[in-house]
Design an enzyme around this catalytic site. Structure first.
Site, PDB file in Angstrom:
ATOM      1  N   LYS A   1       5.233  -7.045   3.320  1.00 54.92           N
ATOM      2  CA  LYS A   1       5.216  -5.696   4.510  1.00 54.92           C
ATOM      3  C   LYS A   1       5.603  -6.224   6.177  1.00 54.92           C
ATOM      4  O   LYS A   1       6.487  -6.052   6.284  1.00 54.92           O
ATOM      5  CB  LYS A   1       4.179  -4.897   4.647  1.00 54.92           C
ATOM      6  CG  LYS A   1       4.738  -4.143   5.406  1.00 54.92           C
ATOM      7  CD  LYS A   1       4.913  -2.677   5.303  1.00 54.92           C
ATOM      8  CE  LYS A   1       4.782  -1.755   6.336  1.00 54.92           C
ATOM      9  NZ  LYS A   1       6.154  -0.875   6.058  1.00 54.92           N
TER      10      LYS A   1
ATOM     11  N   LYS B   1       6.821 -15.123   0.683  1.00 55.29           N
ATOM     12  CA  LYS B   1       6.773 -14.347  -0.782  1.00 55.29           C
ATOM     13  C   LYS B   1       7.041 -12.523  -0.129  1.00 55.29           C
ATOM     14  O   LYS B   1       7.284 -12.617   0.811  1.00 55.29           O
ATOM     15  CB  LYS B   1       5.021 -14.285  -0.515  1.00 55.29           C
ATOM     16  CG  LYS B   1       4.557 -13.641  -1.623  1.00 55.29           C
ATOM     17  CD  LYS B   1       2.433 -14.144  -1.432  1.00 55.29           C
ATOM     18  CE  LYS B   1       2.288 -12.251  -1.783  1.00 55.29           C
ATOM     19  NZ  LYS B   1       1.129 -12.841  -2.047  1.00 55.29           N
TER      20      LYS B   1
ATOM     21  N   LYS C   1      -5.002 -15.108   9.159  1.00 59.48           N
ATOM     22  CA  LYS C   1      -4.899 -13.714  10.273  1.00 59.48           C
ATOM     23  C   LYS C   1      -5.216 -14.429  11.097  1.00 59.48           C
ATOM     24  O   LYS C   1      -4.717 -13.314  12.194  1.00 59.48           O
ATOM     25  CB  LYS C   1      -5.663 -12.843   9.239  1.00 59.48           C
ATOM     26  CG  LYS C   1      -5.426 -12.145   8.058  1.00 59.48           C
ATOM     27  CD  LYS C   1      -5.758 -11.207   7.472  1.00 59.48           C
ATOM     28  CE  LYS C   1      -5.430 -10.347   6.306  1.00 59.48           C
ATOM     29  NZ  LYS C   1      -6.473  -9.810   5.181  1.00 59.48           N
TER      30      LYS C   1
END
Ligand code: TRP
Length: 337
Positions: free
Chosen positions: A207, A204, A113
């Site tokens: 969103k 995967k 991240k």
């Protein structure tokens, strides 16, 4: 009889998609009566990356509605929003003081991240400490999660061990490492479903990658995504036989279609009896059988916002009654007020 306790959390990051549904929520629904269950919508985790306040409020409510529509029963479990229970952040602060900085910097999810972000907040680094607080506040025995959360859970166990050793050694039995101390070490309860790939068949379902199917999308919208979705790349012409095992659509059949249909689909693919479009139409029907009732329930829930408010308030109250007691004991053992 004493039921083991489970805790799990989900981020209010937009609409629930079929990857979350198959990978997590369906499993929670199956577990909610078997265990004493706490399910938390983790909005304090969601604010560790940039966001819009009005969006967050809407997404949190949408997530709550979708969870109930998908089968989470607020009467059978405790479902609540994290920021309605202030004990989570209070315990997280306490845990920050026993968490080694190096462990936080080593978390793969943090590294991922933070590499995507220009400015990295301390909150993003401390994300797993808050997660440990979520779990340990309820002294949960097990945490239903996917593979990607295993490292965070290891850290939760380490935090429990360190805190126990420092502040409540008399409550742990050194000769029996299985005996739980003040904070039991939570174990992962791995989700049985293999991870759901996005419709691009590349990564995967997520969103942020824009390869999802929303749980509440109508059949027309779903078809617009299914029709161009990637299948077995070896099936170039309609008459080319395929290999179901390498096809993402086949894996979705396994998740949504009855076993006889899955069997039939595999045969039709291997013999080129069906083209991919035929196969996708059958998948759409199977999905519709499972998703139509969920969509209807979600619409009812949306039509009664005050009922949802009451449900969430009751969930938070129930969660708080447990959380308050854990925090009271924790602070007492630490010499805090
Ligand atoms: N980090 C989890 C995720 O991204 C969400 C989460 C927050 C969680 N707190 C938790 C999961 C506690 C399990 C237990 O999926």
């Amino acid at each position: 009889m004493h039921r083991s306790r489970i805790f799990s959390g989900i981020q209010p990051s937009g609409e629930l998609h079929i990857g979350n549904y198959l990978g997590a929520v369906k499993n929670w629904v199956a577990l909610q009566t078997q265990y004493e269950s706490f399910f938390c919508i983790v909005d304090y985790h969601a604010i560790t990356v940039p966001y819009e306040p009005a969006d967050l409020r809407r997404r949190t409510r949408d997530m709550a509605g979708s969870l109930i529509a998908a089968g989470i029963d607020p009467a059978a479990c405790t479902m609540f929003v994290q920021s309605a229970v202030p004990e989570h952040t209070e315990l997280a602060w306490i845990f920050n003081t026993v968490t080694p900085l190096g462990e936080l910097e080593r978390q793969t999810q943090f590294k991922e991240k933070s590499s995507r972000q220009e400015s990295i907040s301390a909150g993003l680094l401390n994300y797993p400490v808050l997660q440990a607080a979520d779990i340990l506040l309820y002294k949960a025995d097990m945490v239903p999660v996917g593979e990607d959360q295993v490292q965070h859970l290891e850290l939760s166990r380490e935090i429990a061990r360190r805190w126990n050793a420092r502040f409540a050694p008399h409550l742990s039995d050194a000769s029996n490492p299985e005996a739980s101390g003040f904070f039991p070490e939570p174990k992962p309860l791995l989700t049985p479903t293999r991870r759901i790939m996005g419709l691009d068949g590349q990564a995967k379902m997520s969103k942020s990658l824009g390869n999802t199917v929303g749980l509440l999308e109508d059949p027309k919208e779903i078809w617009e995504k299914l029709r161009p979705a990637v299948t077995d790349p070896a099936r170039v012409r309609r008459t080319d036989p395929g290999t179901p095992e390498v096809c993402n659509i086949y894996h979705l059949h396994k998740a949504f279609s009855p076993p006889e249909t899955v069997e039939h689909v595999a045969v039709q693919c291997r013999t080129a009896g069906w083209g991919c479009i035929d196969c996708k139409k059958v998948l759409l029907d199977s999905m519709e059988s499972e998703l139509a009732p969920i969509r209807e329930r979600a619409a009812e829930i949306r039509a009664n916002p005050s009922t949802l408010d009451e449900t969430l308030a009751a969930g938070a109250e129930r969660a708080r009654s447990v959380a308050r007691e854990t925090l009271r004991e924790t602070k007492e053992l630490m010499g805090l007020q």
